[in-house]
Design a protein around this motif. Structure first.
Motif, PDB file in Angstrom:
ATOM      1  N   ILE A  54     -15.362  -6.593 -23.627  1.00  0.00           N
ATOM      2  CA  ILE A  54     -14.324  -7.552 -24.809  1.00  0.00           C
ATOM      3  C   ILE A  54     -13.889  -8.074 -23.984  1.00  0.00           C
ATOM      4  O   ILE A  54     -13.594  -9.740 -23.174  1.00  0.00           O
ATOM      5  CB  ILE A  54     -14.170  -6.964 -26.060  1.00  0.00           C
ATOM      6  CG1 ILE A  54     -15.145  -6.757 -26.772  1.00  0.00           C
ATOM      7  CG2 ILE A  54     -13.510  -8.568 -26.780  1.00  0.00           C
ATOM      8  CD1 ILE A  54     -13.928  -5.020 -27.843  1.00  0.00           C
ATOM      9  N   HIS A  55     -12.784  -7.429 -22.782  1.00  0.00           N
ATOM     10  CA  HIS A  55     -12.004  -8.456 -22.153  1.00  0.00           C
ATOM     11  C   HIS A  55     -12.500  -9.052 -20.917  1.00  0.00           C
ATOM     12  O   HIS A  55     -12.395 -10.480 -20.455  1.00  0.00           O
ATOM     13  CB  HIS A  55     -10.651  -7.147 -21.442  1.00  0.00           C
ATOM     14  CG  HIS A  55      -9.780  -8.003 -20.384  1.00  0.00           C
ATOM     15  ND1 HIS A  55      -8.489  -8.322 -21.234  1.00  0.00           N
ATOM     16  CD2 HIS A  55      -9.982  -8.366 -18.919  1.00  0.00           C
ATOM     17  CE1 HIS A  55      -7.940  -9.238 -19.470  1.00  0.00           C
ATOM     18  NE2 HIS A  55      -8.925  -8.721 -18.412  1.00  0.00           N
ATOM     19  N   ILE A 100     -15.532 -10.349 -21.480  1.00  0.00           N
ATOM     20  CA  ILE A 100     -16.747 -11.332 -21.676  1.00  0.00           C
ATOM     21  C   ILE A 100     -16.094 -12.690 -21.870  1.00  0.00           C
ATOM     22  O   ILE A 100     -15.826 -13.676 -22.078  1.00  0.00           O
ATOM     23  CB  ILE A 100     -17.366 -10.734 -23.381  1.00  0.00           C
ATOM     24  CG1 ILE A 100     -18.221  -9.733 -22.433  1.00  0.00           C
ATOM     25  CG2 ILE A 100     -18.026 -11.735 -24.163  1.00  0.00           C
ATOM     26  CD1 ILE A 100     -19.008 -10.589 -21.552  1.00  0.00           C
ATOM     27  N   GLY A 101     -14.298 -12.489 -22.265  1.00  0.00           N
ATOM     28  CA  GLY A 101     -13.082 -13.692 -23.088  1.00  0.00           C
ATOM     29  C   GLY A 101     -13.261 -13.833 -21.210  1.00  0.00           C
ATOM     30  O   GLY A 101     -12.551 -15.438 -21.473  1.00  0.00           O
ATOM     31  N   GLN A 102     -13.181 -13.575 -20.104  1.00  0.00           N
ATOM     32  CA  GLN A 102     -13.232 -14.740 -18.894  1.00  0.00           C
ATOM     33  C   GLN A 102     -14.422 -14.862 -18.708  1.00  0.00           C
ATOM     34  O   GLN A 102     -13.929 -16.426 -17.796  1.00  0.00           O
ATOM     35  CB  GLN A 102     -12.955 -13.145 -17.806  1.00  0.00           C
ATOM     36  CG  GLN A 102     -11.347 -12.321 -18.121  1.00  0.00           C
ATOM     37  CD  GLN A 102     -11.719 -11.225 -17.106  1.00  0.00           C
ATOM     38  OE1 GLN A 102     -12.917 -10.915 -16.259  1.00  0.00           O
ATOM     39  NE2 GLN A 102      -9.930 -11.122 -16.434  1.00  0.00           N
ATOM     40  N   SER A 111     -16.102 -16.858 -20.754  1.00  0.00           N
ATOM     41  CA  SER A 111     -15.619 -18.173 -22.194  1.00  0.00           C
ATOM     42  C   SER A 111     -14.896 -19.115 -21.142  1.00  0.00           C
ATOM     43  O   SER A 111     -15.463 -19.882 -21.350  1.00  0.00           O
ATOM     44  CB  SER A 111     -15.056 -17.647 -23.378  1.00  0.00           C
ATOM     45  OG  SER A 111     -14.093 -17.825 -23.383  1.00  0.00           O
ATOM     46  N   ILE A 112     -13.858 -18.515 -20.574  1.00  0.00           N
ATOM     47  CA  ILE A 112     -13.254 -19.450 -19.660  1.00  0.00           C
ATOM     48  C   ILE A 112     -14.230 -20.350 -18.686  1.00  0.00           C
ATOM     49  O   ILE A 112     -14.183 -21.458 -18.646  1.00  0.00           O
ATOM     50  CB  ILE A 112     -11.723 -19.055 -18.967  1.00  0.00           C
ATOM     51  CG1 ILE A 112     -10.761 -18.501 -20.415  1.00  0.00           C
ATOM     52  CG2 ILE A 112     -10.942 -19.568 -18.297  1.00  0.00           C
ATOM     53  CD1 ILE A 112     -10.552 -19.674 -21.022  1.00  0.00           C
TER      54      ILE A 112
END
Lengths: 152, 152
Positions: free
Chosen positions: B125-126, B128-130, B132-133
């Motif tokens: 999840i972490h 994937i957050g990256q 997204s940026i």
């Protein structure tokens, strides 16, 4: 579930400490992606977590306005305040209500308590991943987010 | 736990589809933060998930070299291949071994199976957050990552 909440809170507090030396300008500057600034990301995580937990409890949604919480100290205080209540909720027998269906004011669909708890957890981890990119773009060290091997 | 794995796999597959129209140059370009490029991030998620699951099962670590998997098709194939095995493992009675202590070759400490499963989930999840940026920095739409309200 509790383990993930405690992990998220620990990581969040480490990000609050990481923010300390940053100027208000850096904390509030609009960045590309996510929900905008570093500080607003932290505020958003806190607001979303609390809103869903209140919804599970059948309490009305409290609208908080970022304009009234746009300093690091205020956001940290909000996080601490909400955490007390959320912690109390997690101390109840959450397993018993896991399959209960919840209707929230900001969404047409209904979701189970279990899915909402998953949502809250993934939501915070996702946004923290975004902060990690912005920290490197600022040429700053990032907060380690390993779940295993954390100092408690 | 299974719910989170399935969520991660669904989101991962949506990112694979998102990558489709991108050139190899964009997928492999070194970016600031995280583990580097978009494609290497996906490779890394897959590699880390599989390595920990193998460790839980007492199997030796398989070293995979990104140089041999540096196209979207190859990384997707690796993801699909490992997922079959991981899925089989998750179908076993994982609850029964949750508190077992595991020693892995890449770390001095020992961790419980339960903590390792939490770690794998948060890790993906972490990252994937990256992504997204980076997607927004490329001026592209990002993949919605809501846990609630997903189409299965």
């Amino acid at each position: 579930m509790r383990k993930f909440f405690e992990y998220n809170w620990q990581v969040r507090d480490e990000w609050f400490a990481w923010c300390q030396p940053l100027t208000a300008d850096k904390l509030l500057r609009e960045r590309i992606g996510g929900v905008g600034s570093i500080l607003y990301t932290l505020f958003h995580i806190i607001d979303v977590e609390y809103s869903w937990i209140r919804a599970i409890q059948g309490k009305e949604d409290l609208i908080v306005n970022f304009n009234e919480y746009n300093s690091l100290e205020q956001v940290k205080r909000l996080s601490d305040k909400y955490r007390v209540e959320i912690n109390e909720f997690l101390n109840t027998d959450v397993d018993r209500i896991k399959s209960q269906s919840i209707k929230v004011p900001w969404d047409q669909a209904e979701y189970t308590v279990d899915d909402i708890l998953h949502h809250i957890i993934a939501h915070e981890i996702h946004h923290i991943g975004q902060l990690s990119i912005w920290s490197r773009e600022l040429n700053l060290e990032t907060i380690p987010v390993n779940f295993v091997g954390r100092k408690i």
